[in-house]
Design an enzyme around this catalytic site. Structure first.
Site, short mmCIF file in Angstrom:
data_model
loop_
_atom_site.label_atom_id
_atom_site.label_comp_id
_atom_site.label_asym_id
_atom_site.label_seq_id
_atom_site.Cartn_x
_atom_site.Cartn_y
_atom_site.Cartn_z
N ASP A 10 0.91 -1.16 0.00
CA ASP A 10 0.00 0.00 0.00
C ASP A 10 0.95 1.21 0.00
O ASP A 10 1.20 1.81 1.03
CB ASP A 10 -0.97 0.00 1.19
CG ASP A 10 -0.30 0.01 2.56
OD1 ASP A 10 0.80 -0.56 2.70
OD2 ASP A 10 -0.88 0.59 3.50
N HIS A 245 8.91 -0.81 9.52
CA HIS A 245 7.95 -1.92 9.50
C HIS A 245 8.11 -2.82 8.26
O HIS A 245 8.45 -3.99 8.36
CB HIS A 245 6.51 -1.38 9.51
CG HIS A 245 6.22 -0.43 10.62
ND1 HIS A 245 6.07 -0.81 11.92
CD2 HIS A 245 6.03 0.92 10.60
CE1 HIS A 245 5.79 0.24 12.68
NE2 HIS A 245 5.76 1.31 11.90
O1 RIB Z 1 1.45 -0.45 11.12
C1 RIB Z 1 2.44 -0.24 10.17
C2 RIB Z 1 1.95 -0.58 8.78
O2 RIB Z 1 0.86 0.27 8.43
C3 RIB Z 1 2.98 -0.39 7.69
O3 RIB Z 1 2.81 -1.40 6.73
C4 RIB Z 1 2.62 0.96 7.13
O4 RIB Z 1 3.07 1.11 5.79
C5 RIB Z 1 1.13 0.95 7.21
O5 RIB Z 1 0.59 0.27 6.12
CA CA Z 2 2.54 -0.72 4.38
#
Ligand code: RIB
Ligand code: CA
Length: 321
Positions: A10, A245
């Site tokens: 995303d 992340h």
């Molecule tokens: O909580 C972190 C996630 O949420 C990551 O993948 C960030 O890009 C959002 O999509």
């Molecule tokens: Ca993400």
């Protein structure tokens, strides 16, 4: 060994960094980027992925759009907090030119099913947004659960609070039903959640070093990451950096030894105040199979240094060949 990867993004800022990491790594062959919604609407994410692959020297990587909303919903709007963290365009309001090419025809759901048929055990799928695309694929072709090599997803929180509600992490919270389908499918899933990603932090000292390459790639990645770090200064001032992340999920797909895991009969709460919580299912505790590997420890020094090396290399030289 070369791993055949599909990244399902995303495409916000840490997704962009995950993409850069994959393109900089000689162990990865990126079969495609598939697009989902979350930090942005699916069309914006696909645009970002096309623009970024071109900027990073990988205009041959196909980009395919997936579903634009959660299984239990008819539509999707970007949350204010997502726009605050990732910018209105998902990439920190940094202006990267549109790609010369367009997205591929067809759907990410079919692309994933076909890729499992072609590559089987060699395929590693890395969703870093809501799990809607893989849930649709599992519904349509449940046999892919036992044929795919691995699924390493960014999402969830087992031992820490969520980042959307006290119970729920953003990617799971967007589509809890989809994540539940994935975690209970029997597929070989590793969950890279907030338990570990909030231990892997990047600072402006890192982005300052990227800028020394003096390329458009360096400026774009450093500018968007500084935007992300500024957002973290407001939302999580005690951390002292931004969470890596999505890049951590890609790194674990290539080197599982970066994390320690526990095997959990994982489920997702889909009702009530705990909606979106990733938690063990007591009814399946006695069963040996059907477990998800949940990362609870990470070699953070090794990963952050390795991540930084990858980004310094790609901003200076472009994609690994
Ligand atoms: O909580 C972190 C996630 O949420 C990551 O993948 C960030 O890009 C959002 O999509
Ligand atoms: Ca993400």
């Amino acid at each position: 060994m070369t791993r055949q990867l599909i990244l399902d993004l995303d495409t916000g800022i840490d997704d962009a960094l995950a993409l850069a990491y994959a393109l900089a790594d000689e162990r990865a062959h990126l079969l495609a980027v598939t697009g989902t919604y979350g930090n942005v609407v699916v069309d914006e994410g696909v645009r970002n992925s096309l623009a970024l692959t071109e900027l990073l020297g990988a205009p041959d990587v196909p980009v395919v759009a997936g579903p634009g909303h959660a299984l239990a919903r008819d539509g999707f709007e970007v949350a204010e907090i997502s726009a605050f963290i990732h910018g209105r365009n998902g990439i920190g309001d940094v202006d990267i030119p549109d790609a010369q090419r367009g997205r591929e025809e067809g759907s990410a759901v079919d692309f994933l099913i076909d890729a499992v048929k072609t590559y089987g055990e060699d395929l590693v799928y890395v969703p870093t947004g809501p799990m809607t695309t893989v849930a649709c694929a599992l519904r349509r072709a449940p046999e892919i659960a036992e044929k795919i090599g691995a699924i390493v997803c960014m999402g969830g929180a087992l031992t820490v609070r969520g980042n959307v509600t006290p119970y729920s992490e953003a990617n799971i919270s967007q589509d809890p039903e989809a994540a539940h389908i994935l975690f209970t499918s029997g597929a070989p899933v590793t969950m890279i959640g907030l338990d570990v990603t909030l231990q892997t932090l990047l600072t402006k000292e890192h982005t300052r070093r990227w800028r020394e390459a003096g390329t458009d790639r360096a400026r774009a990645l450093a500018d968007m990451t500084d935007y992300y770090i500024r957002a973290y200064e407001t939302t999580a001032p005690k951390l002292g950096g931004c969470g890596l992340h999505d890049p951590l999920a890609v790194a674990v797909a290539l080197d599982p030894s970066l994390v320690t895991t526990v095997d959990v009969p994982l489920a997702v709460d889909c009702e009530g105040v705990t909606r979106g919580r990733t938690i063990g299912d007591p009814d399946r505790l006695a069963e040996a199979g059907g477990r998800v590997k949940v990362a609870v420890g990470v070699d953070k020094e090794r990963f952050v240094a390795d991540f930084n090396d990858h980004i310094e290399r790609i901003v200076a030289e472009g994609r690994a060949v």
